[in-house]
Scaffold this motif. Structure first.
Motif, short mmCIF file in Angstrom:
data_model
loop_
_atom_site.label_atom_id
_atom_site.label_comp_id
_atom_site.label_asym_id
_atom_site.label_seq_id
_atom_site.Cartn_x
_atom_site.Cartn_y
_atom_site.Cartn_z
N SER A 1 -1.22 -2.50 -9.84
CA SER A 1 -1.15 -3.38 -9.99
C SER A 1 -1.65 -4.32 -8.80
O SER A 1 -2.25 -3.49 -7.71
N GLN A 2 -2.45 -5.85 -9.04
CA GLN A 2 -3.00 -6.28 -7.86
C GLN A 2 -1.90 -6.22 -6.56
O GLN A 2 -2.46 -6.92 -5.37
N TRP A 3 -0.72 -6.09 -6.90
CA TRP A 3 0.18 -6.63 -5.66
C TRP A 3 0.83 -5.29 -5.45
O TRP A 3 1.79 -4.78 -4.27
N ALA A 4 0.54 -4.02 -5.41
CA ALA A 4 0.64 -2.60 -5.53
C ALA A 4 0.79 -2.64 -4.08
O ALA A 4 -0.33 -2.44 -3.30
N ILE A 5 1.13 -1.57 -2.92
CA ILE A 5 1.67 -1.46 -1.92
C ILE A 5 0.40 0.27 -1.76
O ILE A 5 0.30 0.95 -2.12
N SER A 6 -0.64 0.55 -0.74
CA SER A 6 -1.76 0.82 -0.71
C SER A 6 -0.62 2.30 -0.25
O SER A 6 0.27 2.52 -0.37
N ASP A 7 -1.46 3.46 -1.14
CA ASP A 7 -1.40 4.86 -0.73
C ASP A 7 -0.83 5.09 0.66
O ASP A 7 0.32 5.54 0.91
N ALA A 8 -1.80 4.53 1.62
CA ALA A 8 -1.49 5.44 3.24
C ALA A 8 -0.39 4.15 3.42
O ALA A 8 0.50 4.55 4.03
N ASP A 9 -0.17 3.00 3.60
CA ASP A 9 1.03 2.32 3.77
C ASP A 9 1.94 3.21 3.03
O ASP A 9 3.36 2.93 3.99
N LEU A 10 2.52 3.44 2.47
CA LEU A 10 3.18 3.93 1.19
C LEU A 10 3.64 5.27 2.56
O LEU A 10 5.05 5.58 2.35
N GLY A 11 2.65 5.75 2.32
CA GLY A 11 3.08 7.36 2.63
C GLY A 11 3.74 7.40 4.29
O GLY A 11 3.93 8.60 4.67
N GLN A 12 3.43 6.49 4.95
CA GLN A 12 4.24 6.18 6.33
C GLN A 12 5.38 5.85 6.22
O GLN A 12 6.31 5.91 7.22
N LEU A 13 6.16 5.10 5.35
CA LEU A 13 7.71 5.22 5.09
C LEU A 13 8.72 6.26 4.99
O LEU A 13 8.19 7.63 3.83
N PRO A 14 10.04 6.11 4.67
CA PRO A 14 10.50 7.85 4.67
C PRO A 14 10.79 7.63 3.48
O PRO A 14 11.06 6.84 2.35
N GLY A 15 10.78 9.06 2.88
CA GLY A 15 10.52 9.64 1.41
C GLY A 15 9.78 9.19 1.08
O GLY A 15 9.44 9.86 -0.12
N PHE A 16 8.32 9.10 1.54
CA PHE A 16 7.28 8.81 0.58
C PHE A 16 6.44 10.16 1.79
O PHE A 16 4.80 10.06 1.68
N TRP A 17 6.60 10.47 2.56
CA TRP A 17 5.80 11.42 3.57
C TRP A 17 5.34 12.65 2.09
O TRP A 17 6.41 13.38 1.37
N HIS A 18 4.32 13.17 2.73
CA HIS A 18 3.29 14.05 1.65
C HIS A 18 4.40 15.38 2.41
O HIS A 18 4.06 16.38 1.46
N ASP A 19 4.56 15.92 3.16
CA ASP A 19 5.18 17.02 3.90
C ASP A 19 6.57 17.05 3.65
O ASP A 19 7.38 16.35 4.19
N ALA A 20 7.36 17.42 2.49
CA ALA A 20 8.50 17.69 2.43
C ALA A 20 9.14 17.92 3.15
O ALA A 20 10.05 17.29 3.39
N GLU A 21 8.87 19.26 3.80
CA GLU A 21 9.73 20.28 4.47
C GLU A 21 10.04 19.22 5.94
O GLU A 21 11.42 19.20 6.79
N LYS A 22 8.81 17.96 6.62
CA LYS A 22 9.19 17.43 7.48
C LYS A 22 9.48 16.40 7.24
O LYS A 22 10.99 15.93 8.37
N SER A 23 10.09 15.79 6.01
CA SER A 23 10.83 15.19 5.23
C SER A 23 12.42 15.71 5.30
O SER A 23 13.75 14.69 6.11
N ARG A 24 12.49 16.76 5.29
CA ARG A 24 14.31 17.20 4.92
C ARG A 24 14.63 17.63 5.89
O ARG A 24 15.86 17.34 6.17
#
Length: 535
Positions: free
Chosen positions: A335-358
């Motif tokens: 949608s026009q109001w969505a946060i970008s994937d790049a910005d989202l991926g910097q926030l806790p819970g949205f990292w692409h590396d699951a083991e690093k998050s855990r």
């Protein structure tokens, strides 16, 4: 190239017209709505109450929307357009501070009284300035409204404190039904247990846990509507029961959703006797965190909870079961109001590396006093299988991987709302955010301190300031920056944990005509244009 004589051209044109005349009656007849019949439906829950002003569940609006009128509405055939309902026309002043609406004359409530501007004003006053002892789910969507005036019985004027980019759209909310003022004067909670509307259908009966029925309103102000004689909902929390009802023809439609496997089984059995409408939905399922209870008042614990969730794998696992399959922030991805994937991926819970998050989750838990796990919590949930229970199973398994033991506790719908929304009597709660449109005023009000939708009871004045500023900002580019900033504050502090965005599938018998799904299961539920063809 051979020239065609005028005479031959004329003969050809006559033949074409004669052929069209022979075919057209059949086409017209096929498209002409048939009157009569009862639309049989299934629904997954009973509502906490019958008052749309105080509720936010499909279990309310799907049942009662056909009984009411709203000031404006989203076009049933094109949800990007706003059209009138009780309002026949409107105009907005050049400074954007005055909205004037003309009402259709002689709209009759089901008790025989005539709707006037006083009824519209009383209904909106209940939403914007709720009387003591009532709840207003959506008042923060109308922070721009300063006053409502009624210069005559068919004119309503909204005076704004500041221009609003969203006000007209929010006045088309399906939840903002118009009540007769005289009943609100008697008891502002009257409509929690009673129905007196002016919609295409009149209330017939309701047996809790069993059925809800409406019958045709012969005095409906839209000429020639509705086509149906009535509608009837069968109520069951069991997904398999609702799917079986559609498969057998005991119900013609499930307006909310069914799992992919059930939809495919119905299609395989019934073929072109059924139609499936599917699309991205304006809603996601997530987890409300009670920020007022220990240890969830500790941001380290909240961050650990969200970091433990591998949303990207969850999207692949849960989509076939629930339709939950898109990772995103607080506004709909794409949608026009969505946060970008790049910005989202910097926030806790949205990292692409699951083991690093855990690993980070375990580190934060140790700092918070849980070095070897041992954190035990209860997740309150709604006793509706799709998608609440399947979603809970996945996230509980994820939390277990970092040493957090969570017990799933399903509750009947009214009890779930009471504990999570009204009382704050929970630690964690499955809490979806589904709105009738992609609008920041609607979606983001849930993160404003004191809002009825702020189930987590968190208080962050920066969020209140950001919400107010975005509501006042008319430039969409500048407004989006504020919306993104709200995303970052909420997600960085894990005040609330969005899970996955929803894709909605509506399966119905092909003899159901005139219904087009919107991006949610709240709007376009009046059924005034729905009709049934012969079997």
């Amino acid at each position: 190239m051979t020239a065609v004589s005028p005479r031959r051209a004329l003969i050809t044109l006559v033949l074409v017209l004669l052929l069209a005349a022979a075919v057209a009656p059949g086409i017209v007849q096929a498209e002409t709505p048939r009157r009569g019949g009862i639309l049989l439906c299934v629904i997954g829950a009973d509502p906490p109450s019958l008052d749309p002003h105080q509720e936010s569940t499909f279990a309310n609006i799907e049942l009662v929307a056909p009984l009411y009128s709203t000031l404006l509405q989203l076009d049933p055939q094109d949800e990007t357009k706003i059209i009138g309902d009780a309002a026949s026309s409107w105009k907005i002043s050049s400074d954007g501070l005055t909205y004037t609406f003309a009402l259709h004359p002689n709209i009759k409530f089901h008790d025989g009284s005539t709707m006037t501007s006083a009824d519209v004003k009383a209904s909106y006053e209940k939403i914007i300035n709720p009387p003591k002892g009532t709840r207003s789910i959506r008042r923060n969507a109308y922070v721009a409204v300063g006053s409502i005036e009624t210069p005559d019985p068919t004119t309503v004027v909204f005076k704004l404190k500041f221009p609003s980019a969203s006000l007209l759209a929010n006045l088309a909310s399906p939840w903002n039904v118009i009540y007769p003022k005289k009943y609100l004067d008697q008891d502002p909670n009257y409509f929690k247990t009673h129905v007196v509307g002016s919609g295409p259908f009149k209330f017939k009966s309701y047996t809790r846990g069993s059925t809800f029925e409406g019958e045709r309103n012969p005095d409906y102000f839209v000429k020639g509507r509705p086509y149906l004689d009535g509608y009837k909902f069968f109520i069951s929390t069991e997904t398999s029961v609702r799917a079986a009802a559609v498969r057998s023809g005991r119900a013609y439609i499930e307006f909310r959703d069914l799992p992919v496997a059930e939809v495919e089984a119905i299609k395989k059995q019934l073929g072109d006797k059924v139609t499936v409408q599917e699309g991205s939905a304006t809603g996601f399922w997530g987890i409300a965190v009670n920020n007022t209870v220990k240890p969830l008042d500790d941001v380290r614990v909240r961050k650990a909870l969200t970091l433990a969730l591998d949303r990207y794998t969850g999207a692949k696992v849960l989509y076939p079961l629930t339709g939950l399959g898109v990772v995103g922030g607080l506004m709909r991805p794409g949608s026009q109001w969505a946060i970008s994937d790049a910005d989202l991926g910097q926030l806790p819970g949205f990292w692409h590396d699951a083991e690093k998050s855990r690993a980070e989750a375990r580190k934060l838990l140790a700092e918070a006093g849980y070095p070897n796990g041992g954190l035990k919590l209860t997740l309150k949930n709604r006793n509706v299988r799709l998608p609440y229970q399947d979603f809970a199973v996945y996230i509980i398994q994820e939390w277990r991987k970092v040493g957090i033991e969570v017990t799933n506790r399903p509750l009947e719908t009214a009890a779930w709302y009471s504990d999570c929304r009204d009382k704050g009597a929970f630690e964690l709660c499955v809490a979806p955010r589904v709105e009738f449109m992609d609008d920041p005023d609607n979606f983001l009000r849930a993160y404003v301190p004191g809002d009825a939708q702020n189930w987590g009871r968190f208080v962050d004045k920066s969020l209140e300031d950001l919400f107010e500023r975005q509501a006042r900002t008319l430039d969409p580019v500048a407004r989006k920056k504020l919306v993104i900033e709200m995303n970052k504050v909420v997600l960085q502090h894990a005040y609330y944990m969005p899970g996955l965005w929803w894709t909605r599938r509506v399966v119905h018998w092909s003899k159901v005509h005139g219904f087009k799904t919107h991006s949610n299961h709240y709007s376009n539920q009046k059924l005034q244009d729905v009709w049934l063809s012969e079997d």
